[in-house]
Design a protein around this motif. Structure first.
Motif, short mmCIF file in Angstrom:
data_model
loop_
_atom_site.label_atom_id
_atom_site.label_comp_id
_atom_site.label_asym_id
_atom_site.label_seq_id
_atom_site.Cartn_x
_atom_site.Cartn_y
_atom_site.Cartn_z
N UNK A 145 0.77 -1.46 0.04
CA UNK A 145 -0.17 0.17 -0.35
C UNK A 145 0.65 1.28 0.16
N UNK A 146 1.78 1.20 0.73
CA UNK A 146 2.95 1.87 1.43
C UNK A 146 4.31 1.73 1.47
N UNK A 147 5.42 2.29 0.35
CA UNK A 147 6.39 2.52 1.14
C UNK A 147 7.51 3.48 1.51
N UNK A 270 6.77 8.07 -4.82
CA UNK A 270 5.68 7.72 -3.60
C UNK A 270 6.20 7.17 -2.09
N UNK A 271 7.37 7.06 -2.64
CA UNK A 271 7.96 6.68 -0.87
C UNK A 271 7.97 7.74 -0.16
N UNK A 272 7.48 7.63 1.07
CA UNK A 272 8.17 9.06 2.08
C UNK A 272 9.27 8.39 3.13
N UNK A 273 10.31 9.63 2.47
CA UNK A 273 11.40 8.89 3.06
C UNK A 273 12.06 9.96 4.12
N UNK A 274 12.95 9.08 5.21
CA UNK A 274 13.00 8.78 6.38
C UNK A 274 14.51 9.22 6.36
N UNK A 316 -2.31 14.38 -0.50
CA UNK A 316 -2.74 14.76 0.55
C UNK A 316 -1.42 14.33 1.91
N UNK A 317 -1.50 12.88 1.94
CA UNK A 317 -0.24 11.86 2.62
C UNK A 317 1.13 12.35 2.51
N UNK A 318 1.24 12.53 1.32
CA UNK A 318 2.57 12.93 0.89
C UNK A 318 3.64 14.43 0.48
N UNK A 319 1.75 15.14 0.43
CA UNK A 319 1.93 16.78 0.91
C UNK A 319 2.78 17.31 2.30
N UNK A 324 5.23 18.87 6.99
CA UNK A 324 5.36 18.43 8.00
C UNK A 324 7.71 17.61 8.44
N UNK A 325 7.95 17.29 7.31
CA UNK A 325 9.55 17.42 7.65
C UNK A 325 10.08 18.75 7.80
N UNK A 326 9.80 19.58 6.55
CA UNK A 326 9.91 20.63 6.45
C UNK A 326 9.99 22.10 7.74
N UNK A 327 9.01 21.88 8.50
CA UNK A 327 8.15 22.89 9.79
C UNK A 327 9.09 21.85 10.85
#
Length: 376
Positions: A145-147, A270-274, A316-319, A324-327
């Motif tokens: 679903x998400x990576x 579409x991966x959220x990078x951490x 919306x999840x990605x944005x 939030x990361x930038x903030x």
């Protein structure tokens, strides 16, 4: 869109960010697969100091590092290249723990929560039919679903994704070792030397973790790590004393090159990078490990909302995650770049430390700018 369906979350990389997000999502009831190319436990090049800003969150995850008996850290000592020093308390404090112990500890917590571990190398990630498909060297493709991407500072996967930061210089080398020696309890020291800086603190075993970052141009003038250390690091008499009075516990120091502090994207394919995959902070800021854990929390929270709220779409999840990361981190990153540019100039760094010594409020102010508030 995904209400009522079984969600499969795939996490690429089993460092601090990958393992923490795996614990969070597994404990929330999602099916989580973690793919890590290396086996546990293992040493990594790392400062091995974690700010207490993430301690409440780790405790909430039932992953309290107190189980490892880490070294408590409450003060920072900073020295210029000429040896001039200034110190200040760390408002939240922190703890020293080796990546050898911490990563293995978090892995055991993730497995106990239900995470599936696959030891393999990811070769590609593609977005197909509103799902993410992960390709590895040895396994059949995995569909999720998400990576989440937590594959570190620099990876062949970055090249596969043609990430922009790879086109910019990466002029840094990092060297780390564990040593047996005498060092004050409760202290993390950051010693500057021409072309770089070195962090020193205790780990859970009582060993000293000595990890330094140096510009490659400086390092290349010498034949090897030992020659460079004696010719350059020893110009700071604090470092000379520490090294000369400590016994190495590794056969050879660990080293990694091509380290980049350039800005990185927070979402790819579409991966959220951490963690370091989303952005690497200068060690002068002293809390890259805490930032990795914090970013894992943000990513896991966004993924859970996406999986449980039919009105909350992928865009919306990605944005929201990127925002939030930038903030949370952009100010710290800018401060890290500024401090790095200042302290790499020997005369300027000496002058700065002298000024901070006469104005004691300055160093605590800098510490506040490079650390966050407690999270849960």
């Amino acid at each position: 869109m995904y209400m009522g369906l079984e969600h499969h979350i795939i996490i690429i990389g089993g460092g601090l960010a990958g393992l923490t997000s795996a614990i969070h999502l597994s404990r929330a009831g999602l099916r989580v697969t973690l793919i890590e190319k290396n086996t546990y436990p293992r040493h990594k090049v790392c400062g091995e100091y974690i700010s207490n800003e993430v301690l409440p969150y780790l405790q909430w995850l039932h992953a309290d590092p107190a189980e490892l008996a880490p070294a408590a850290i409450s003060r920072l000592l900073l020295s210029a290249a000429n040896g001039k020093t200034i110190s200040a308390p760390l408002p939240l404090g922190g703890f020293g723990v080796s990546r050898y112990a911490m990563d293995d500890f978090l892995l055991r917590k993730a497995l106990a929560a239900g995470t599936q571990l696959i030891t393999d190398t990811v070769t590609d990630v593609q977005y197909q039919d509103d799902h993410c498909v992960v390709y590895t060297k040895s396994q059949a493709p995995l569909t999720g679903t998400v990576v989440l991407g937590a594959f570190g500072k620099r990876s062949t996967l970055d090249q596969r994704l043609s990430r922009a930061f790879l086109r910019k210089p990466a002029p840094w080398l990092a060297v780390k070792g564990h040593y047996e020696g005498t060092f004050p309890d409760g202290l993390v020291a950051l010693h500057n030397f021409p072309g770089g800086y070195c962090g020193v603190s205790k780990t859970e075993t009582g060993a000293l973790n000595i990890c330094y970052l140096v510009q490659m141009d400086s390092f290349r003038r010498y034949g090897d790590i030992d020659q460079h250390r004696e010719a350059v690091l020893f110009r700071n008499h604090h470092l000379k004393t520490i090294f000369n009075n400590s016994r190495p516990l590794f056969e050879q120091p660990l080293a990694i090159s091509q380290i980049s502090f350039e800005q990185k994207t927070k979402v790819e394919q579409h991966m959220l990078l951490t963690g370091d995959t989303a952005g690497l902070i200068h060690p002068l800021c002293g809390n890259g490990m805490a930032m990795a854990i914090h970013s894992a929390r943000m990513a896991a929270t966004a993924v859970l909302r996406f999986c449980n709220d039919a009105t909350y779409d992928r865009h919306r999840m990605e944005a929201d995650y990127a925002k939030e990361w930038r903030q949370a981190f952009n100010h710290r990153m800018k401060m890290g770049r500024l401090l790095n540019n200042l302290f790499l100039k020997d005369r300027l760094s000496t002058w700065l430390v002298q000024q901070m010594a006469s104005l004691p409020a300055v160093l605590p102010f800098i510490i506040r700018q490079t650390h966050g508030n407690s999270i849960i």
